[in-house]
Design a protein around this motif. Structure first.
Motif, PDB file in Angstrom:
ATOM      1  N   ALA A  80       2.266  19.128 -47.765  1.00  0.00           N
ATOM      2  CA  ALA A  80       3.146  20.016 -48.137  1.00  0.00           C
ATOM      3  C   ALA A  80       3.555  20.874 -49.420  1.00  0.00           C
ATOM      4  CB  ALA A  80       3.935  20.979 -46.890  1.00  0.00           C
ATOM      5  N   ALA A  81       4.126  19.672 -49.922  1.00  0.00           N
ATOM      6  CA  ALA A  81       4.246  19.620 -51.286  1.00  0.00           C
ATOM      7  C   ALA A  81       3.627  19.457 -52.164  1.00  0.00           C
ATOM      8  CB  ALA A  81       5.684  18.864 -51.285  1.00  0.00           C
ATOM      9  N   ALA A 133       2.727  31.742 -53.809  1.00  0.00           N
ATOM     10  CA  ALA A 133       1.890  31.377 -53.364  1.00  0.00           C
ATOM     11  C   ALA A 133       2.246  29.893 -52.926  1.00  0.00           C
ATOM     12  CB  ALA A 133       0.895  31.408 -55.178  1.00  0.00           C
ATOM     13  N   ALA A 134       2.884  28.743 -54.088  1.00  0.00           N
ATOM     14  CA  ALA A 134       3.635  27.777 -53.538  1.00  0.00           C
ATOM     15  C   ALA A 134       3.659  27.418 -51.853  1.00  0.00           C
ATOM     16  CB  ALA A 134       4.151  27.280 -54.442  1.00  0.00           C
ATOM     17  N   GLY A 135       4.496  28.652 -52.137  1.00  0.00           N
ATOM     18  CA  GLY A 135       5.316  28.848 -50.504  1.00  0.00           C
ATOM     19  C   GLY A 135       4.054  28.876 -49.570  1.00  0.00           C
ATOM     20  N   GLU A 136       3.225  29.577 -49.743  1.00  0.00           N
ATOM     21  CA  GLU A 136       2.089  30.066 -49.127  1.00  0.00           C
ATOM     22  C   GLU A 136       1.380  28.904 -48.549  1.00  0.00           C
ATOM     23  OE1 GLU A 136      -0.136  31.864 -46.500  1.00  0.00           O
ATOM     24  OE2 GLU A 136       1.875  32.663 -47.018  1.00  0.00           O
ATOM     25  N   ALA A 137       1.150  28.232 -49.803  1.00  0.00           N
ATOM     26  CA  ALA A 137       0.338  27.506 -49.186  1.00  0.00           C
ATOM     27  C   ALA A 137       0.708  26.243 -48.577  1.00  0.00           C
ATOM     28  CB  ALA A 137       0.196  26.300 -51.033  1.00  0.00           C
ATOM     29  N   ALA A 138       2.291  25.335 -48.882  1.00  0.00           N
ATOM     30  CA  ALA A 138       2.636  24.457 -48.311  1.00  0.00           C
ATOM     31  C   ALA A 138       2.899  25.714 -46.829  1.00  0.00           C
ATOM     32  CB  ALA A 138       3.666  24.687 -48.830  1.00  0.00           C
ATOM     33  N   ALA A 155       9.752  27.369 -48.573  1.00  0.00           N
ATOM     34  CA  ALA A 155      10.994  27.820 -49.348  1.00  0.00           C
ATOM     35  C   ALA A 155      11.321  26.150 -50.572  1.00  0.00           C
ATOM     36  CB  ALA A 155      12.020  27.449 -48.410  1.00  0.00           C
ATOM     37  N   ALA A 156      11.066  24.915 -50.022  1.00  0.00           N
ATOM     38  CA  ALA A 156      11.078  24.167 -50.875  1.00  0.00           C
ATOM     39  C   ALA A 156      10.056  23.867 -51.913  1.00  0.00           C
ATOM     40  CB  ALA A 156      11.185  22.186 -50.250  1.00  0.00           C
ATOM     41  N   ALA A 157       8.754  24.534 -51.639  1.00  0.00           N
ATOM     42  CA  ALA A 157       7.754  24.067 -52.128  1.00  0.00           C
ATOM     43  C   ALA A 157       7.117  25.412 -53.212  1.00  0.00           C
ATOM     44  CB  ALA A 157       6.354  24.411 -51.641  1.00  0.00           C
ATOM     45  N   ALA A 158       8.401  26.377 -53.338  1.00  0.00           N
ATOM     46  CA  ALA A 158       9.069  28.102 -53.716  1.00  0.00           C
ATOM     47  C   ALA A 158       9.374  27.895 -54.597  1.00  0.00           C
ATOM     48  CB  ALA A 158       8.633  29.334 -52.844  1.00  0.00           C
TER      49      ALA A 158
END
Length: 334
Positions: A11-12, A35-40, A59-62
């Motif tokens: 996911a990261a 976008a990062a959060g959505e992709a994860a 949330a961590a990815a965002a």
């Protein structure tokens, strides 16, 4: 790598790729983080993750994406850490998390970012843990958490940073747990927590670290729970409490990848049992033992996110088990 850890790593990676695509498209920092959060989030849809766990991953990815953008823009370390916390909080809100949970997610993202920055700057393990704690506390308060709870998040983040550093240095499981406990205790004291709360924070950090090590080693659920409980007891020593036992059980369940409400249920059961054991050892009556078990289980359940009515049911179950155990020990059960 354990299944849940592998999923989070994937996911990261997906989040990082999503952030890069958004950056190339000229999106704003907020849009890149989103976008990062959505992709994860999309990357874990096919996996056996609860909605809460998926939201935490997003949330961590965002938060990581926001930190990367802020750092590449020449922002100060404090601004980079704040950006991570704010982006994680926005992603958690978008996923429907309540304010307390958003604040926890923001604290985790900010603490991790602060630790990474301190490590990149060549700081000592103690300084890295302290930076993680400070960043988490500020982010938690900014997200609406009470000062008292924010101090507890500082201890948690410091413990996690120390555990990660110790694991990277190939310390044995006991060393990883001890490093986490020491860092959490120092962060607690620096934040002004009283001795009992500092001991509980140390126990929680040690329990979580031990659980993570056990998960990475492919241990069974019972071994994971035992490792967490044992590490928590050693860290807290004479200050071990039902709350600390509940936190250790919750950490073990979360580390093992259990979906809600299982971690909260395990926390309630562990807290109730320890409260009952302590009361029984003190020579209390069955009624007093049952009442203590019910109160401890209810509080642990609520602290772990249970609704009051559900926590009350967990308390009633703990009271019933305590009474049944005492009756069995006395030989009065058929």
């Amino acid at each position: 790598m354990a299944p849940q850890q592998a999923v989070r790593a994937a996911a990261a990676t997906a989040g990082s790729a999503g952030a890069e695509r958004a950056a190339v498209a000229g999106k704003s920092p907020e849009e890149i983080a989103a976008a990062a959060g959505e992709a994860a989030s999309q990357a874990v849809k096919a996996e056996n993750m609860s909605p809460v766990q998926a939201a935490e991953v997003a949330a961590a990815a965002a938060g990581q994406a926001a930190a990367d953008v802020a750092a590449s823009s020449g922002r100060s370390p404090e601004e980079v850490v704040a950006a991570a916390g704010e982006a994680a909080c926005r992603a958690a809100a978008a996923a429907g998390m309540d304010v307390p949970r958003r604040a926890e997610v923001a604290a985790a993202a900010a603490g991790k970012t602060a630790a990474d920055l301190a490590a990149s700057a060549g700081k000592s393990p103690e300084e890295i843990a302290a930076a993680a704690g400070e960043g988490a506390q500020k982010a938690a308060e900014a997200a609406g958490m009470s000062p008292g709870r924010a101090r507890e998040e500082a201890a948690k983040a410091a413990g996690e940073a120390a555990a990660e550093d110790a694991a990277f240095a190939d310390e044995p499981p006991e060393g990883v747990a001890a490093a986490a406990a020491d860092a959490a205790c120092r962060a607690s004291e620096a934040a002004g927590l009283k001795t009992q709360k500092a001991a509980e924070a140390a126990a929680a950090a040690a329990g979580k670290a031990a659980a993570n090590v056990a998960v990475a080693a492919g241990k069974s659920w019972h071994d994971i729970a035992d490792a967490a409980a044992d590490a928590a007891r050693k860290a807290a020593g004479r200050h071990m409490t039902p709350a600390a036992a509940g936190n250790a059980a919750r950490s073990a369940a979360e580390a093992a990848g259990m979906s809600a409400p299982k971690p909260a249920e395990e926390a309630a059961k562990a807290a109730g049992k320890m409260a009952a054991d302590m009361r029984e050892a003190a020579g209390s009556s069955t009624t007093e033992v049952s009442t203590a078990a019910a109160d401890a289980a209810r509080r642990a359940g609520e602290d772990a996110g249970m609704q009051p009515s559900t926590a009350a049911q967990a308390g009633a179950a703990a009271a019933g088990k305590a009474a049944a155990d005492m009756a069995a020990a006395a030989g009065s059960l058929p």
